[in-house]
Write an enzyme that holds these catalytic residues in place. Structure first.
Site, PDB file in Angstrom:
ATOM      1  N   ASP A   6      -3.958   1.326  10.050  1.00 36.81           N
ATOM      2  CA  ASP A   6      -4.116   2.452   9.094  1.00 36.81           C
ATOM      3  C   ASP A   6      -5.035   3.658   9.952  1.00 36.81           C
ATOM      4  OD1 ASP A   6      -5.086   3.296   6.308  1.00 36.81           O
ATOM      5  OD2 ASP A   6      -7.165   3.056   7.249  1.00 36.81           O
ATOM      6  N   GLU A  58       1.491   4.097   7.864  1.00 37.08           N
ATOM      7  CA  GLU A  58       1.465   4.764   6.467  1.00 37.08           C
ATOM      8  C   GLU A  58       2.217   6.037   6.837  1.00 37.08           C
ATOM      9  OE1 GLU A  58      -2.048   5.695   3.542  1.00 37.08           O
ATOM     10  OE2 GLU A  58      -2.423   5.048   5.466  1.00 37.08           O
ATOM     11  N   CYS A  68      -5.400  -4.352  -3.757  1.00 41.36           N
ATOM     12  CA  CYS A  68      -6.143  -5.449  -3.156  1.00 41.36           C
ATOM     13  C   CYS A  68      -5.021  -6.364  -2.124  1.00 41.36           C
ATOM     14  CB  CYS A  68      -6.647  -6.458  -4.176  1.00 41.36           C
ATOM     15  SG  CYS A  68      -7.164  -8.043  -3.818  1.00 41.36           S
ATOM     16  N   CYS A  91      -4.751 -10.251  -3.906  1.00 41.58           N
ATOM     17  CA  CYS A  91      -3.919 -10.539  -5.057  1.00 41.58           C
ATOM     18  C   CYS A  91      -2.901  -9.528  -5.499  1.00 41.58           C
ATOM     19  CB  CYS A  91      -4.773 -10.697  -6.318  1.00 41.58           C
ATOM     20  SG  CYS A  91      -5.900  -9.462  -6.915  1.00 41.58           S
ATOM     21  N   ASP A 119     -10.518   0.007   5.279  1.00 43.15           N
ATOM     22  CA  ASP A 119      -9.513   0.392   6.344  1.00 43.15           C
ATOM     23  C   ASP A 119      -8.689  -0.741   6.747  1.00 43.15           C
ATOM     24  OD1 ASP A 119     -10.223   2.853   6.091  1.00 43.15           O
ATOM     25  OD2 ASP A 119     -11.607   2.667   8.000  1.00 43.15           O
TER      26      ASP A 119
HETATM   27 ZN    ZN Z   1      -7.875  -9.116  -5.383  1.00 45.35          ZN
END
Ligand code: ZN
Length: 344
Positions: free
Chosen positions: A133, A223, A276, A279, A305
């Protein structure tokens, strides 16, 4: 006008109009004319703008083809000049294709193109994929948590830059139409040297980072930044330009070809910061000021980051396959990540 015709016309007028052309090798204009041909071809196919004139004294350089020079140890033989000592030996094996001699801030450089036949890919060891990143605060954050603090040359040298610019503007010859005084030329050279120093500091950090990355990791997720969109935010603009994202990408891609790494660039709209990495929950908003956040779905605390880098790593892993120890991208380089968009 054909290449031959253009060359004939130039030869007819050069002694009268451009007497300085006699100082350099005859081959220099030949390659320049060929370059012009490429420039016009790009213009006519719509990939480039109309070629601009080159001015003597700015970005001075000339190219020579491989039959006109030779390299031996730490020396290069350039037509007209003879043998010239180089600071270092040529580090690459292969067929020499050509060379470009250039001058920047009073120093002379030669870049030699070498055709390498299937460079031996580096054995990356047990290292796997990494996500990178790029940031404004730090040059880069890796998915394993490593932070690469880049130099901020502009901030450190900005004061001197301002001073030199001011001094230059006060010298005789700074105004349009005035004859350039000796002091003006001197001040201008000083300024150019400082600019070159800033660029060198920046390039050095970038080269070290990209070399490290391509030598260590077989798969690198990055990215695809919409830089023009980001530069519009003025507070960030200087730092972002300082960090030269485009140059990072360019270096990474050519070095990956040598080491055999695979670069996977996420789609511009891939929400690497908002998602995230544990998850997959996607936050609706993630302002730049938020450095640490907790996922409302699974409760994981994220460093902004590192989380983004981890997402890029996961994206890179899922876009590559390893067959018999060789890693390959499953999708063309620039399209990787597009597929992710559909389920994120
Ligand atoms: Zn999560």
């Amino acid at each position: 006008m054909s290449e031959a015709e253009l060359r004939r016309r130039l030869n007819a007028v050069k002694h009268e109009q451009f007497p300085w052309m006699a100082e350099v090798t005859k081959c220099a204009p030949q390659l320049a004319i060929m370059d012009l041909g490429v420039a016009f071809k790009n213009f006519f196919t719509g990939t480039a703008k109309y070629p601009k004139f080159k001015k003597k004294g700015q970005h001075d350089s000339f190219s020579i083809s491989n039959d006109q020079f030779s390299v031996k140890d730490q020396q290069i033989r350039i037509p007209v000049l003879g043998w010239v000592r180089m600071k270092e030996t040529l580090r690459f094996d292969g067929k020499i294709m050509g060379a470009t001699v250039s001058r920047s801030a009073g120093k002379w450089f030669v870049s030699i193109q070498v055709e390498m036949i299937n460079p031996e890919p580096i054995h990356h060891g047990e290292n796997q994929a990494v996500g990178v990143d790029l940031g404004v605060r730090n040059l880069a954050t890796l998915s394993d948590g490593t932070i690469v603090t880049g130099p901020k040359p502009h901030k450190a040298l900005l004061y001197r830059l301002c001073r030199l610019n001011k001094t230059l503007s006060r010298k005789k010859g700074a105004k349009k139409g005035e004859t350039k005084s000796k002091n003006f030329t001197k001040a201008k050279r000083k300024l150019a040297t400082l600019h070159a120093r800033i660029a060198n500091i920046r390039n050095d950090a970038l080269h070290k980072l990209t070399t490290d990355l391509t030598r260590t990791y077989p798969v690198i997720g990055i990215e695809d930044l919409n830089v023009s969109g980001m530069v519009r935010n003025h507070k960030l603009a200087r730092s972002i330009l300082d960090m030269s994202f485009f140059e990072f990408r360019r270096q990474l891609e050519y070095k990956a070809k040598i080491t055999g790494s695979v670069i996977v660039a996420a789609n511009t709209f891939y929400p690497s910061s908002k998602t995230c990495s544990t998850c997959g929950y996607k936050m609706s908003d993630m302002p730049l000021s938020v450095r640490v956040w907790t996922c409302p779905e699974c409760g994981t605390e994220h460093d902004r980051d590192v989380n983004a880098a981890t997402n890029l790593k996961n994206m890179a892993v899922s876009s590559t396959v390893t067959v018999c120890g060789e890693t390959r991208a499953t999708r063309p380089l620039h399209e990787a990540g597009t597929q992710h968009q559909s389920y994120l």
